[in-house]
Design a protein around this motif. Structure first.
Motif, PDB file in Angstrom:
ATOM      1  N   GLY A 167      16.165   3.657   1.016  1.00 57.86           N
ATOM      2  CA  GLY A 167      14.765   3.489   0.654  1.00 57.86           C
ATOM      3  C   GLY A 167      14.421   2.365  -0.292  1.00 57.86           C
ATOM      4  O   GLY A 167      13.265   1.983  -0.397  1.00 57.86           O
ATOM      5  N   GLY A 168      15.417   1.827  -1.011  1.00 62.37           N
ATOM      6  CA  GLY A 168      15.108   0.783  -1.970  1.00 62.37           C
ATOM      7  C   GLY A 168      14.343   1.313  -3.167  1.00 62.37           C
ATOM      8  O   GLY A 168      14.015   2.506  -3.247  1.00 62.37           O
ATOM      9  N   SER A 196       0.801  -1.222   0.000  1.00 60.07           N
ATOM     10  CA  SER A 196       0.000   0.000   0.000  1.00 60.07           C
ATOM     11  C   SER A 196       0.837   1.276   0.000  1.00 60.07           C
ATOM     12  O   SER A 196       0.298   2.363  -0.243  1.00 60.07           O
ATOM     13  N   VAL A 197       2.135   1.158   0.258  1.00 60.12           N
ATOM     14  CA  VAL A 197       2.958   2.362   0.418  1.00 60.12           C
ATOM     15  C   VAL A 197       4.142   2.431  -0.534  1.00 60.12           C
ATOM     16  O   VAL A 197       4.836   3.453  -0.572  1.00 60.12           O
ATOM     17  N   ALA A 198       4.413   1.377  -1.305  1.00 54.69           N
ATOM     18  CA  ALA A 198       5.667   1.329  -2.072  1.00 54.69           C
ATOM     19  C   ALA A 198       5.513   0.619  -3.403  1.00 54.69           C
ATOM     20  O   ALA A 198       4.721  -0.326  -3.549  1.00 54.69           O
ATOM     21  N   TRP A 199       6.311   1.063  -4.380  1.00 53.78           N
ATOM     22  CA  TRP A 199       6.527   0.322  -5.617  1.00 53.78           C
ATOM     23  C   TRP A 199       7.798  -0.500  -5.439  1.00 53.78           C
ATOM     24  O   TRP A 199       8.861   0.047  -5.224  1.00 53.78           O
ATOM     25  N   HIS A 200       7.642  -1.827  -5.540  1.00 58.16           N
ATOM     26  CA  HIS A 200       8.774  -2.734  -5.331  1.00 58.16           C
ATOM     27  C   HIS A 200       8.739  -3.820  -6.399  1.00 58.16           C
ATOM     28  O   HIS A 200       7.899  -3.765  -7.329  1.00 58.16           O
ATOM     29  N   SER A 201       9.610  -4.797  -6.303  1.00 59.09           N
ATOM     30  CA  SER A 201       9.740  -5.795  -7.367  1.00 59.09           C
ATOM     31  C   SER A 201       8.468  -6.620  -7.574  1.00 59.09           C
ATOM     32  O   SER A 201       8.243  -7.146  -8.666  1.00 59.09           O
ATOM     33  N   HIS A 236       9.589   4.410   0.824  1.00 53.21           N
ATOM     34  CA  HIS A 236       9.928   3.026   0.498  1.00 53.21           C
ATOM     35  C   HIS A 236       9.725   2.844  -1.005  1.00 53.21           C
ATOM     36  O   HIS A 236       8.663   3.157  -1.545  1.00 53.21           O
ATOM     37  N   GLY A 237      10.736   2.338  -1.704  1.00 59.72           N
ATOM     38  CA  GLY A 237      10.565   1.953  -3.095  1.00 59.72           C
ATOM     39  C   GLY A 237      10.506   3.101  -4.090  1.00 59.72           C
ATOM     40  O   GLY A 237      10.846   4.239  -3.798  1.00 59.72           O
ATOM     41  N   ARG A 297      13.091  -1.669   3.543  1.00 58.15           N
ATOM     42  CA  ARG A 297      12.770  -1.314   4.922  1.00 58.15           C
ATOM     43  C   ARG A 297      13.320   0.071   5.282  1.00 58.15           C
ATOM     44  O   ARG A 297      14.213   0.587   4.616  1.00 58.15           O
ATOM     45  N   SER A 298      12.804   0.622   6.351  1.00 55.70           N
ATOM     46  CA  SER A 298      13.305   1.925   6.813  1.00 55.70           C
ATOM     47  C   SER A 298      14.794   1.876   7.129  1.00 55.70           C
ATOM     48  O   SER A 298      15.482   2.889   7.041  1.00 55.70           O
TER      49      SER A 298
END
Length: 275
Positions: free
Chosen positions: A173-174, A99-104, A128-129, A184-185
């Motif tokens: 931030g990744g 809900s908070v990040a764009w990741h793989s 994040h992301g 992760r933070s």
């Protein structure tokens, strides 16, 4: 897009941090060329080295008269955690980054327009992301000798004689290509300050000037204390402080030369960050 800021007094100086990662539209307005692989005016600018970010801020400082900079690593984590002591500002569950990040797992291997996911409780998006964010610090494997007042760490005591001092800078931030466990933070990595990758961008910050300091002192600001992270997540030491939001817009103006960027305060000191 407006460039909002959050002000914090948890460190040695009040500072402002961009609510969004620097977008391609903002980069183009200042630098005149877009290096990004994933084109989109509201997508974060990427393929940016640490040195490129410094050049952008020098140009922006020259055009606005305000001194912009990168966050320190301590400032970044303080801003990312937003008063929490969990793996992510949304919690410890491995599923909450959805809900908070764009990741793989959800990015389709690309960046996305800033501000589409939920903000943290300070009102900051994409901590994040999306893209990993350059910060000012030299990269060291630990925090021995790091400043305790939030300044960037340039201490060379942890650097071996074979490793050039401050050749590598910190990324926080990744990004869109990282797994949730790597956004992760507390997640961090170091890269050569000349490296350019499609998952590296940045977020701007600046110290407050005298008039803004006076305004902040007279404003009814909300106070909070940042909890101490669990040992597995500890990264930066902070203190209690206060914050409030100012909205600032950097845009091209029709009544000045086309290559001139002007700064406008649009909602100064009026919108409060959510708890």
């Amino acid at each position: 897009l407006p460039i909002p800021f959050i002000y914090s007094s948890s460190f040695s100086k009040l500072f402002a941090v961009g609510i969004y990662e620097v977008t391609q539209r903002e980069w183009l307005a200042v630098m005149g060329a877009n290096p990004s692989q994933f084109k989109g005016h509201h997508n974060p600018v990427e393929n940016i080295s640490w040195n490129d970010a410094q050049d952008y801020m020098k140009q922006l400082t020259s055009k606005t008269g305000l001194k912009y900079r990168l966050l320190s690593e301590a400032e970044w984590e303080y801003s990312a955690r937003a008063g929490t002591n969990m793996k992510y500002h949304c919690g410890d569950d491995i599923g909450c980054p959805e809900s908070v990040a764009w990741h793989s797992g959800n990015s389709s291997r690309s960046t996305h327009p800033v501000g589409q996911k939920k903000a943290n409780s300070f009102g900051l998006y994409d901590m994040h992301g999306n893209v990993g964010e350059w910060v000012d610090d030299c990269f060291f494997s630990g925090y021995q000798g790091a400043p305790t007042d939030g300044r960037a760490n340039f201490n060379s005591r942890n650097v071996s004689s074979s490793w050039p001092v401050c050749k590598n800078r910190v990324i926080r931030g990744g990004s869109w290509r990282d797994t949730p466990s790597n956004i992760r933070s507390a997640s961090r990595r170091g890269n050569d300050k000349n490296d350019r990758y499609s998952n590296y961008g940045f977020r701007i910050a600046r110290d407050l000037n005298d008039s803004e300091l006076k305004a902040s002192n007279s404003n009814q600001s909300k106070k909070f204390a940042l909890p101490t992270p669990p040992k597995s997540e500890q990264r930066s030491k902070t203190q209690s402080g206060k914050y409030f939001v100012e909205r600032v817009q950097v845009t091209k103006s029709t009544d000045v030369k086309s290559d001139t960027i002007v700064k406008r305060v649009t909602d100064a000191l009026t919108k409060r960050a959510k708890k």
